[in-house]
Design an enzyme around this catalytic site. Structure first.
Site, PDB file in Angstrom:
ATOM      1  N   THR A 153     -14.705   2.527  -3.923  1.00 35.65           N
ATOM      2  CA  THR A 153     -15.260   1.354  -3.078  1.00 35.65           C
ATOM      3  C   THR A 153     -14.067   0.439  -2.636  1.00 35.65           C
ATOM      4  O   THR A 153     -13.222  -0.090  -3.578  1.00 35.65           O
ATOM      5  CB  THR A 153     -16.066   0.770  -3.937  1.00 35.65           C
ATOM      6  OG1 THR A 153     -17.319   1.488  -4.441  1.00 35.65           O
ATOM      7  CG2 THR A 153     -16.914  -0.437  -3.275  1.00 35.65           C
ATOM      8  N   CYS A 168      10.178  -5.407 -10.673  1.00 33.61           N
ATOM      9  CA  CYS A 168       9.141  -4.233 -10.652  1.00 33.61           C
ATOM     10  C   CYS A 168       9.088  -3.073 -12.186  1.00 33.61           C
ATOM     11  O   CYS A 168       8.264  -2.598 -12.248  1.00 33.61           O
ATOM     12  CB  CYS A 168       9.006  -3.351  -9.393  1.00 33.61           C
ATOM     13  SG  CYS A 168       9.327  -4.342  -8.099  1.00 33.61           S
TER      14      CYS A 168
HETATM   15  N1  PMP Z   1       8.068  -1.072  -2.415  1.00 32.40           N
HETATM   16  C1  PMP Z   1       9.028  -2.252  -2.380  1.00 32.40           C
HETATM   17  C2  PMP Z   1      10.041  -2.296  -1.738  1.00 32.40           C
HETATM   18  C3  PMP Z   1       8.449  -3.468  -3.251  1.00 32.40           C
HETATM   19  O1  PMP Z   1       9.315  -4.438  -3.555  1.00 32.40           O
HETATM   20  C4  PMP Z   1       7.535  -3.291  -4.135  1.00 32.40           C
HETATM   21  C5  PMP Z   1       6.890  -4.317  -5.200  1.00 32.40           C
HETATM   22  N2  PMP Z   1       7.783  -4.738  -5.865  1.00 32.40           N
HETATM   23  C6  PMP Z   1       6.694  -1.986  -3.869  1.00 32.40           C
HETATM   24  C7  PMP Z   1       7.101  -1.066  -3.044  1.00 32.40           C
HETATM   25  C8  PMP Z   1       5.414  -1.896  -4.843  1.00 32.40           C
HETATM   26  O2  PMP Z   1       4.162  -2.886  -4.320  1.00 32.40           O
HETATM   27  P1  PMP Z   1       3.156  -3.044  -4.947  1.00 32.40           P
HETATM   28  O3  PMP Z   1       3.463  -4.055  -6.217  1.00 32.40           O
HETATM   29  O4  PMP Z   1       2.082  -3.591  -4.014  1.00 32.40           O
HETATM   30  O5  PMP Z   1       2.539  -1.717  -5.786  1.00 32.40           O
END
Ligand code: PMP
Length: 374
Positions: free
Chosen positions: A236, A322
C-alpha cells in the site's frame, strides 16, 4: 540550534507538513479501494507523481514511489540486472557510491556478476575511465551524481551520453539523492534510464523515495504482493509521505538556481572562515556541490569534535551519517588518509543557512580544536 547536517536529512518544509497532514486526516483511504475515499487518495498520489515527473522533465508513468532511495537503488540494480543480466554479467560503477548501491553491488557479485569500480585519479574522476570500462558484456552502469560525503559532482551526463552512443544496450542508473532539487536533474539531459531520489533530503520527510524508470526499460520487482505501482513495487502506497515529497518538489523546483547561488555564497563564506582556523583542511573539491563540505578538524577525532559541537547546539556529521559511525572508504578514494581522515567533519547546508550560523560554527570549531584532546 544550528543544523548543518542537511546531507543526512532535512527539516520538512511547511508545504510538506501540511500535505502529509491533509493526506492523514482527509484523504486516508487506500488508493486501491474502489470507493470515493480510495479515489481521493489515488488522486493525491497521482498529483505527487505528476509533480515529481514534471521536475525530471518526464511523464507520470515513469515515476515509481518507494520507501526511500535505499529501496530505489536496490530496485534499480537488482531489478535491472534480473531483467537483463542473463547473458551480460558485467556492471560498471563508481568506487564512491553510497552503501545502498555498494552493498547491493556486493550482493550481485556474490550472485555471479562482475563489478568493475572506477576510482578517481588524483582526486578527480575521468569520464573516459567509465566509458573505457564498458563493453559488450556490460549490463549496467551506475554512478551517483553528487557524492554525499564531500559534494563531488561526478561526470554523469558526459559518461552516460558517450556510453549510450557506443553501447545502447547498457542500462544507465544514477543515484541523484544529493543532486535533486539542488542541480537541475533532467532524465533526458542525463541520459539516465533509472534515477533514484529521496524525499527526506529535499525537505519532504522520511519514508518516501522515487525510482524513475524510462519507458520501455524493464525492471523486475524486488518486493512482490498486491501489484501496486504497476507491479514494480507492491505494498500500500505511503500516500502522506508521497504527498509531502510532491509538495516539497513543487515548493523547491522553481528556485533551484537562486538557491544554488545562495549556497555558493555561503560556501565561499565557510571556506574563508575555515582558512582562518589553524590546521583545518578542506577536503571537498572547489567545483563540487556548495551544499556539502568535508573538512578535517586539525587531527581531532571526528566523533569527539562532533559531540563537542553538539554541546554547543551545533549539528554536523562525521563523514556520512548513513553508516552510523562505520568508517567509509570514500575519503581514501580521494587520497585522504590517516589523521586527516579520522578528523573529517561534514558540514551540509541549505540555502536558508545564514552567514551568522556559519560564523558561530567556525567559532565553536576553533574553540573545540583548542580545548578537546585526541
Ligand atoms: N544515496 C545517497 C547518495 C544518500 O546520501 C542517501 C542517504 N544518506 C541514500 C542514497 C539513501 O537514501 P534513503 O535515506 O532515502 O534510503
Amino acid at each position: 540550534m544550528i543544523y548543518l547536517d542537511n546531507a543526512a536529512t532535512t527539516k520538512p518544509c511547511p508545504e510538506a507538513v501540511s500535505a502529509a497532514a491533509k493526506a492523514m486526516t482527509e484523504c486516508f483511504g487506500n488508493p486501491s479501494s474502489l470507493h470515493r475515499m480510495g479515489l481521493d487518495a489515488q488522486l493525491l498520489l497521482d498529483s505527487a507523481r505528476r509533480t515529481v515527473a514534471d521536475s525530471l522533465g518526464t511523464e507520470s508513468g515513469c515515476i515509481y514511489f518507494t520507501s526511500g532511495a535505499t529501496e530505489s537503488n536496490n530496485l534499480a540494480l537488482r531489478g535491472a540486472s534480473a531483467a537483463y543480466g542473463r547473458k551480460r554479467k558485467k556492471i560498471v560503477a563508481s568506487s564512491v557510491e553510497h552503501a545502498s548501491v555498494e552493498e547491493t553491488l556486493q550482493a550481485l557479485e556474490r550472485a555471479g556478476f562482475e563489478v568493475v569500480r572506477i576510482s578517481p585519479a588524483d582526486g578527480r574522476f575521468s569520464a573516459a575511465d567509465f566509458v573505457n570500462a564498458c563493453d559488450d558484456d556490460t549490463v549496467l552502469l551506475t554512478m551517483m551524481y553528487v557524492n554525499n560525503e564531500n559534494g563531488y559532482i561526478l561526470p554523469v551526463p558526459e559518461v552516460f551520453s558517450a556510453v549510450k552512443r557506443r553501447y545502447p544496450h547498457i542500462i544507465t542508473h544514477t543515484d541523484c539523492v544529493q543532486a535533486y532539487m539542488k542541480l537541475p536533474v533532467s532524465a533526458r539531459r542525463l541520459n539516465a534510464e533509472l534515477i533514484s531520489l529521496s524525499g527526506h533530503k529535499i525537505h519532504g520527510g522520511k519514508g518516501c523515495g522515487v525510482l524513475y524508470i524510462r519507458k520501455g526499460v524493464r525492471v523486475l520487482p524486488v518486493v512482490t504482493g498486491g501489484g501496486q505501482e504497476k507491479g514494480i513495487r507492491s505494498g500500500t502506497e505511503g500516500v502522506p509521505m508521497a504527498a509531502a515529497m510532491g509538495a516539497a518538489v513543487a515548493a523547491l523546483a522553481p528556485g533551484i538556481s537562486e538557491r544554488w547561488e545562495r549556497a555558493v555564497q555561503l560556501r565561499e563564506k565557510l571556506v574563508s572562515l575555515m582558512s582562518e582556523i589553524p590546521g583545518v583542511e578542506i577536503n571537498s573539491p572547489e567545483d563540487g556541490s556548495p551544499y556539502v563540505m568535508s573538512i578535517s578538524a586539525a587531527g581531532k577525532r571526528s566523533e569527539i569534535m562532533l559531540h563537542y559541537l553538539e554541546q554547543r547546539d551545533i549539528y554536523v556529521s562525521s563523514g556520512s551519517a548513513c553508516s552510523r559511525g562505520a568508517q567509509s572508504g570514500v575519503p581514501e578514494q580521494f587520497g585522504i588518509t590517516g589523521k586527516r581522515a579520522d578528523s573529517i567533519l561534514r558540514v551540509s547546508i541549505t540555502a536558508e543557512t545564514t552567514p551568522q550560523e556559519l560564523e558561530e560554527f567556525a567559532q565553536a570549531l576553533r574553540d573545540g580544536i583548542n580545548s578537546v584532546r585526541g
